[in-house]
Enzyme design. Sequence first.
Site, PDB file in Angstrom:
ATOM      1  N   LYS A 113       0.830  -1.212   0.000  1.00  0.00           N
ATOM      2  CA  LYS A 113       0.000   0.000   0.000  1.00  0.00           C
ATOM      3  C   LYS A 113       0.870   1.271   0.000  1.00  0.00           C
ATOM      4  O   LYS A 113       0.441   2.316  -0.479  1.00  0.00           O
ATOM      5  CB  LYS A 113      -0.922   0.036   1.225  1.00  0.00           C
ATOM      6  CG  LYS A 113      -1.810  -1.187   1.423  1.00  0.00           C
ATOM      7  CD  LYS A 113      -3.013  -1.197   0.519  1.00  0.00           C
ATOM      8  CE  LYS A 113      -4.077  -2.216   0.881  1.00  0.00           C
ATOM      9  NZ  LYS A 113      -3.657  -3.604   0.942  1.00  0.00           N
TER      10      LYS A 113
HETATM   11  C1  LIG Z   1      -4.264  -4.809   0.493  1.00  0.00           C
HETATM   12  C2  LIG Z   1      -3.460  -6.051   0.458  1.00  0.00           C
HETATM   13  C3  LIG Z   1      -3.703  -7.083  -0.478  1.00  0.00           C
HETATM   14  C4  LIG Z   1      -4.865  -7.036  -1.455  1.00  0.00           C
HETATM   15  O1  LIG Z   1      -4.708  -6.053  -2.435  1.00  0.00           O
HETATM   16  P1  LIG Z   1      -5.971  -5.542  -3.283  1.00  0.00           P
HETATM   17  O2  LIG Z   1      -5.501  -4.353  -4.015  1.00  0.00           O
HETATM   18  O3  LIG Z   1      -7.025  -5.202  -2.253  1.00  0.00           O
HETATM   19  O4  LIG Z   1      -6.398  -6.661  -4.164  1.00  0.00           O
HETATM   20  C5  LIG Z   1      -2.859  -8.178  -0.494  1.00  0.00           C
HETATM   21  N1  LIG Z   1      -1.836  -8.290   0.385  1.00  0.00           N
HETATM   22  C6  LIG Z   1      -1.582  -7.335   1.303  1.00  0.00           C
HETATM   23  C7  LIG Z   1      -0.462  -7.538   2.252  1.00  0.00           C
HETATM   24  C8  LIG Z   1      -2.363  -6.174   1.372  1.00  0.00           C
HETATM   25  O5  LIG Z   1      -2.107  -5.232   2.296  1.00  0.00           O
END
Ligand SMILES: *Cc1c(COP(=O)(O)O)cnc(C)c1O
Length: 469
Positions: A113
């Site tokens: 993120k």
């Molecule tokens: C948010 C997240 C995901 C999923 O990603 P999306 O964009 O919601 O499909 C997978 N792994 C981790 C560690 C995340 O923080």
Amino acid sequence: MKYISTRGGMAALEFSDILLEGLAPDGGLAMPEQLPQVSAETLESWRGLPYADLAFEVLSLFATDIPADDLRRLTRAAYTQETFNSEDIVPLRPLDGGLSLLGLSEGPTLAFKDMAMQFLGQVFEYVLGKRGTTLNIVGATSGDTGSAAEYALRGKRGVAVFMLSPHGRMSAFQRAQMYSLQDENIHNIAVRGVFDEAQDIVKALAGDLAFKTKYRLGAVNSINWARIAAQVVYYFHGWLRATSKPGQQVSFAVPSGNFGNILSGHIARSMGLPIRRLVLATNENNVLEEFFRTGVYRPRPAEQTYATSSPSMDISRASNFERFVFDLVGRDASRVKALWTSLARDGSFDLSDLLPQFESRYGFVSGASSHGDRLATIRSVYDATGVLIDPHTADGVKVARDFIEPGVPMLVLETALPAKFSETIEEALGHPAKPPGNLADLESLPQRVEVMDCDQAEVRRFIEAHAKV
Ligand SMILES: *Cc1c(COP(=O)(O)O)cnc(C)c1O
């Protein structure tokens, strides 16, 4: 570049106009009117660019209303070696059997993120400054998104963050990560309740139009287009690092929840990046895997959403999925609108008539993984290579292995570092994962958090007292 709504009811807007908004006024999501195309020659000219400059090249195709010099300054401020603890920002590491890891988790909160959020922090501050206005971000988090937003917006002018979290329900590491921030514009509010109750308070406050307008409430949720655009960059970066000549194909495997990450892969592929397959990996919450296998999209109610050992993928309703469906139905906004109407009415919709196109036209394949698969995958990767992967990345590796083809590099997106989910590492290997050196004493730093009851009025008073005006 102008943006339209997937449901057809929004006048075309610029990048900066949709930046601070959530849903389009018609309930749809913003999408570029047309996707920019990147030729093989242009792609070759980007080889060897530092990550921040590649980000400038890609984002300048989307943020056409930000002057080039300003945008370059923003991407250079977002993607620094200092913030990402890595010279390459996104390192590419070979594993065994034709797989490599694309390291998206070198940022301050150890999850992917940060890749989008660090850019968002820069561009928010820039656009708010230009418009002479302020914004108060209010959100609820059970972990990754809230902390990434706080690290991206800490110390930024014109913006404050009020992040609600469930008191006593995050890991010690996650608490330390958020609550140790001492910046005056970051406010941690721990409510005595569960995540859904915190989320309900946020929804109630955002639903109070007078309050929302007076305090200029905003959100940084997963449907924000700037986040999707910023994520497109690392697909280009991964391709450039994994290939040496034009046209060479690469596949990507993506641990998925809200469909944000892999949507960016779909956008990159639609722009002409030679991506062979987009491998969508889910955990036991396999709504998306089911869609790509059957053509039926059937989100599940909260009580049928399992709490798993890859918790950031415990999502039953994929908030970005509508953007992919928009493309899938040939950008027919009235069909998208009808599909979401039947979703509200029947709890599902059926696009199995388009099933043959999922792979042949869009490159999508999918698979699901279980707790046992995660443990076995963490163990097998560690035994074969000495590399420790987190449980979400393990879901990606597990599913990727079913789609490896000779001569086509398979890049698994590393969506978190193992130190963030050390309990599962300990279960798999018998020893915990160590945090990176610079975070070794995170848990001993002083913490700054307001603990409150699950009381909307109390949260409201706190925001009124601390909001940016
Ligand atoms: C948010 C997240 C995901 C999923 O990603 P999306 O964009 O919601 O499909 C997978 N792994 C981790 C560690 C995340 O923080």
